[in-house]
Design a protein around this motif. Structure first.
Motif, PDB file in Angstrom:
ATOM      1  N   LEU A 286       0.829  -1.211   0.000  1.00 50.99           N
ATOM      2  CA  LEU A 286       0.000   0.000   0.000  1.00 50.99           C
ATOM      3  C   LEU A 286       0.861   1.259   0.000  1.00 50.99           C
ATOM      4  N   ASP A 287       0.387   2.297  -0.661  1.00 54.50           N
ATOM      5  CA  ASP A 287       1.090   3.584  -0.585  1.00 54.50           C
ATOM      6  C   ASP A 287       1.020   4.080   0.862  1.00 54.50           C
ATOM      7  N   ASP A 288       1.867   5.038   1.171  1.00 52.61           N
ATOM      8  CA  ASP A 288       1.998   5.472   2.562  1.00 52.61           C
ATOM      9  C   ASP A 288       0.702   6.043   3.125  1.00 52.61           C
ATOM     10  N   GLU A 289      -0.011   6.824   2.330  1.00 54.55           N
ATOM     11  CA  GLU A 289      -1.256   7.446   2.810  1.00 54.55           C
ATOM     12  C   GLU A 289      -2.264   6.398   3.279  1.00 54.55           C
ATOM     13  N   HIS A 290      -2.453   5.362   2.471  1.00 56.46           N
ATOM     14  CA  HIS A 290      -3.471   4.369   2.797  1.00 56.46           C
ATOM     15  C   HIS A 290      -2.979   3.362   3.847  1.00 56.46           C
ATOM     16  N   TYR A 291      -1.685   3.118   3.894  1.00 54.56           N
ATOM     17  CA  TYR A 291      -1.127   2.266   4.952  1.00 54.56           C
ATOM     18  C   TYR A 291      -1.298   2.969   6.303  1.00 54.56           C
ATOM     19  N   ARG A 292      -0.988   4.281   6.330  1.00 53.03           N
ATOM     20  CA  ARG A 292      -1.163   5.057   7.572  1.00 53.03           C
ATOM     21  C   ARG A 292      -2.625   5.045   8.014  1.00 53.03           C
ATOM     22  N   ALA A 293      -3.533   5.198   7.060  1.00 52.03           N
ATOM     23  CA  ALA A 293      -4.956   5.209   7.394  1.00 52.03           C
ATOM     24  C   ALA A 293      -5.387   3.865   7.985  1.00 52.03           C
ATOM     25  N   ALA A 294      -4.829   2.776   7.458  1.00 47.42           N
ATOM     26  CA  ALA A 294      -5.211   1.444   7.927  1.00 47.42           C
ATOM     27  C   ALA A 294      -4.527   1.039   9.221  1.00 47.42           C
ATOM     28  N   TYR A 295      -3.249   1.442   9.386  1.00 46.12           N
ATOM     29  CA  TYR A 295      -2.453   0.915  10.500  1.00 46.12           C
ATOM     30  C   TYR A 295      -1.900   1.973  11.455  1.00 46.12           C
ATOM     31  N   GLY A 296      -2.077   3.243  11.126  1.00 45.68           N
ATOM     32  CA  GLY A 296      -1.632   4.306  12.015  1.00 45.68           C
ATOM     33  C   GLY A 296      -0.140   4.599  12.010  1.00 45.68           C
ATOM     34  N   VAL A 297       0.611   3.974  11.098  1.00 39.06           N
ATOM     35  CA  VAL A 297       2.054   4.197  10.984  1.00 39.06           C
ATOM     36  C   VAL A 297       2.433   4.275   9.506  1.00 39.06           C
ATOM     37  N   ALA A 298       3.603   4.859   9.252  1.00 43.49           N
ATOM     38  CA  ALA A 298       4.126   4.897   7.879  1.00 43.49           C
ATOM     39  C   ALA A 298       4.407   3.468   7.408  1.00 43.49           C
ATOM     40  N   ASN A 299       4.303   3.241   6.124  1.00 44.01           N
ATOM     41  CA  ASN A 299       4.577   1.918   5.566  1.00 44.01           C
ATOM     42  C   ASN A 299       6.086   1.665   5.583  1.00 44.01           C
ATOM     43  N   PRO A 300       6.569   0.787   6.465  1.00 39.43           N
ATOM     44  CA  PRO A 300       8.007   0.546   6.573  1.00 39.43           C
ATOM     45  C   PRO A 300       8.573  -0.239   5.393  1.00 39.43           C
ATOM     46  N   ASN A 301       7.717  -0.778   4.538  1.00 39.53           N
ATOM     47  CA  ASN A 301       8.151  -1.591   3.410  1.00 39.53           C
ATOM     48  C   ASN A 301       8.537  -0.773   2.179  1.00 39.53           C
ATOM     49  N   LEU A 302       8.057   0.470   2.111  1.00 39.29           N
ATOM     50  CA  LEU A 302       8.277   1.262   0.894  1.00 39.29           C
ATOM     51  C   LEU A 302       9.749   1.542   0.588  1.00 39.29           C
ATOM     52  N   PRO A 303      10.597   1.881   1.580  1.00 37.94           N
ATOM     53  CA  PRO A 303      12.014   2.072   1.239  1.00 37.94           C
ATOM     54  C   PRO A 303      12.671   0.793   0.716  1.00 37.94           C
ATOM     55  N   LEU A 304      12.294  -0.347   1.278  1.00 37.20           N
ATOM     56  CA  LEU A 304      12.853  -1.609   0.800  1.00 37.20           C
ATOM     57  C   LEU A 304      12.347  -1.927  -0.602  1.00 37.20           C
ATOM     58  N   ILE A 305      11.084  -1.692  -0.866  1.00 40.08           N
ATOM     59  CA  ILE A 305      10.555  -1.922  -2.217  1.00 40.08           C
ATOM     60  C   ILE A 305      11.307  -1.062  -3.225  1.00 40.08           C
ATOM     61  N   ALA A 306      11.568   0.198  -2.883  1.00 37.12           N
ATOM     62  CA  ALA A 306      12.321   1.089  -3.786  1.00 37.12           C
ATOM     63  C   ALA A 306      13.743   0.573  -4.002  1.00 37.12           C
ATOM     64  N   ALA A 307      14.388   0.098  -2.943  1.00 33.92           N
ATOM     65  CA  ALA A 307      15.753  -0.431  -3.067  1.00 33.92           C
ATOM     66  C   ALA A 307      15.777  -1.698  -3.914  1.00 33.92           C
ATOM     67  N   LEU A 308      14.791  -2.554  -3.734  1.00 34.32           N
ATOM     68  CA  LEU A 308      14.706  -3.767  -4.550  1.00 34.32           C
ATOM     69  C   LEU A 308      14.505  -3.416  -6.019  1.00 34.32           C
ATOM     70  N   LYS A 309      13.614  -2.464  -6.268  1.00 29.08           N
ATOM     71  CA  LYS A 309      13.372  -2.045  -7.651  1.00 29.08           C
ATOM     72  C   LYS A 309      14.660  -1.503  -8.275  1.00 29.08           C
ATOM     73  N   LYS A 310      15.401  -0.711  -7.517  1.00 27.20           N
ATOM     74  CA  LYS A 310      16.657  -0.154  -8.012  1.00 27.20           C
ATOM     75  C   LYS A 310      17.651  -1.266  -8.355  1.00 27.20           C
ATOM     76  N   ALA A 311      17.593  -2.378  -7.624  1.00 22.39           N
ATOM     77  CA  ALA A 311      18.472  -3.518  -7.876  1.00 22.39           C
ATOM     78  C   ALA A 311      17.943  -4.433  -8.979  1.00 22.39           C
TER      79      ALA A 311
END
Length: 188
Positions: free
Chosen positions: A115-140
């Motif tokens: 989920l994008d950060d906005e909707h992850y925050r809405a669902a779970y009350g915290v920033a999506n901790p997976n997004l930086p890793l997803i970006a790093a994986l994509k870069k690799a």
């Protein structure tokens, strides 16, 4: 003279050992774990003489099936971290990123990790901790996808999927399609 040569050789060996130790500490602050390609994720311990080492001249095709959620929403999904570990292990063994064809597909309880950060925050009350890793994986060069059926089952809007993630028809068809193309399944 012989004693002097022996002393000089011992001093040189000692200095080289100190340099290697310093280098190892620079690479891994705790002196043990490294993240050589996907920084800060997928920690590995180098074992250059281990059995079953990946071959640098081979191409590896793996589809990772991510089906488990993290224990709490504020930590990175463990399956996604294992994808990073796999990248780190292959690269540390000398396999170039260009020879890694990796696809990670999230479904079931793991679906929310995309989920994008906005909707992850809405669902779970915290920033999506997976997004930086997803970006790093994509870069690799790793493709991160999500099962479209799982997105619908969880009542998420398709527009809520993070931009670095590919919306797939389903995990079932993604895995089987890639297996017919020679990918090996790694369930996580």
């Amino acid at each position: 003279m012989k004693i002097l040569k022996g002393f000089a050789a011992a001093t040189l060996v000692g200095a080289m050992a100190m340099s290697a130790a310093t280098l190892a500490q620079e690479k891994a602050p705790d002196g043990y774990w490294l993240t050589p390609t996907i920084a800060n994720y997928g920690r590995v311990h180098l074992l250059p003489d281990a059995a079953f080492m990946p071959q640098p001249d081979r191409t590896y095709k793996i589809v990772f099936s991510l089906t488990q959620a993290a224990k709490t929403p504020d930590v990175v999904d463990p399956g996604l971290d294992r994808v990073a570990r796999t990248v780190n292990l292959y690269v540390a063994a000398g396999v170039p990123l260009s020879r890694l064809n990796f696809v990670a597909v999230a479904s079931g309880p793991a679906t929310a990790l995309v989920l994008d950060d906005e909707h992850y925050r809405a669902a779970y009350g915290v920033a999506n901790p997976n997004l930086p890793l997803i970006a790093a994986l994509k870069k690799a060069g790793v493709t991160v996808a999500v099962c479209g059926q799982a997105v619908a089952e969880r009542h998420f809007d398709f527009a809520w999927v993070a931009p670095d993630v590919i919306l797939a028809l389903s995990a079932l068809t993604t895995v089987t399609t890639l297996e017919t193309q020679g990918y090996v399944l790694m369930p996580l």
